[in-house]
Enzyme design. Structure first.
Site: not given
Ligand code: NAD
Length: 261
Positions: A38, A157, A190
């Site tokens: 985006r 999620y 991560v």
């Protein structure tokens, strides 16, 4: 011989974090890459990094994967740039926001499904016909260990990432005999902006310091550390390469051993 020579790769969410690491890793192995996200400024900068560091061609486009028309326009641009269909698709764009289940609004729920699941669906649908026709293709969906397990405050999620695994497995079987593989990567935490945001949210809600919150996240892994984006990119490379041709329909964890299935 570079492992992705002559291949072209389309990477969503390629402006930072895991997507950026995948773009650079693939480009070092000879792939031409197109990165979309985006935020145009970020993908433009990654495309420039790819060109200057790896000496391969790179394109970028602003794209909202949750919008079918935006995805269609990005793949039109990809066909123009590559001169043919996409060989390797990495569905990496994703969002993760936490909320108590009772406080999960329709908007938050739909936003997660829109980006994480609809986006993966739109992009897969855009490439499958030409991959099947050419008898070669690789689709790599960046899901999460939250796509296999659950955790408090991440129902939207987790449910959307569970959906990505169902999509991955079903399409993998549909195209298994056509030279096309479809797999998911399931990272643990991560070291990217997404985790920095998670730390920020924990800090705001619990009053713990950022270091304490980061340490709590590190301790969730038996290895006691965050995964690096480069480790995720290394697995994506295996799945994208010729060496990965026998691996399909899998959901492979890169999480330091926190989930064992
Ligand atoms: P990040 O927030 O650093 O990057 C996400 C990328 O997705 C950005 O480039 C962003 O612009 C893009 N994006 C977001 N919404 C988009 C939309 N609607 N359309 C197009 N692009 C959009 O996150 P990251 O850590 O690099 O995450 C990449 C993927 O890995 C995500 O799917 C995420 O769910 C998954 N993952 C991350 C972690 C982690 O701990 N960071 C763990 C497991 C799974």
């Amino acid at each position: 011989m570079k492992r992705l020579a002559e291949r072209n790769a389309f990477i969503t969410g390629g402006g930072r974090g895991i997507g950026r690491a995948v773009a650079l890793r693939f480009a070092r192995e000879g792939a031409r890459v197109m990165v979309v996200a985006r935020t145009e400024r970020e993908v433009a900068s990654v495309a420039e990094e790819v060109r200057s560091e790896c000496g391969v061609e790179a394109a970028f486009a602003s794209c909202d994967v949750a919008e079918a028309a935006s995805v269609a326009a990005a793949f039109d641009r990809a066909r123009e740039f590559f001169g043919r269909g996409v060989d390797v698709l990495v569905n990496n764009a994703g969002i993760a926001e936490s909320a108590k289940f009772a406080g999960t609004t329709d908007e938050l729920w739909r936003r997660h499904f829109g980006v994480n699941l609809d986006g993966t669906f739109y992009c897969m649908r855009a490439v499958i016909p030409s991959m099947v026709e050419r008898g070669w293709g690789r689709i790599i969906n960046v899901a999460s260990i939250a796509g296999k397990t659950g955790a408090p405050y991440i129902a939207a999620y987790s449910a959307s990432k569970h959906g990505v695994l169902g999509l991955t497995r079903s399409v993998a079987l549909e195209v298994a005999s056509k030279g096309v593989t479809v797999n998911a990567i399931c990272p643990g935490y991560v070291d990217t902006e997404m985790t920095t945001n998670a730390v920020r949210q924990i800090t705001a809600k619990t009053g713990r310091s950022a270091e304490e919150a980061t340490e709590a996240i590190r301790r969730m892994s038996p290895q006691g550390r965050l995964v690096t984006p480069e480790e995720v990119a290394a697995l994506a490379l295996l799945l994208a390469s010729e060496d990965g041709r026998g691996i399909t329909g899998q959901a492979i964890n890169v999480d330091g051993g926190s989930v064992l299935f």
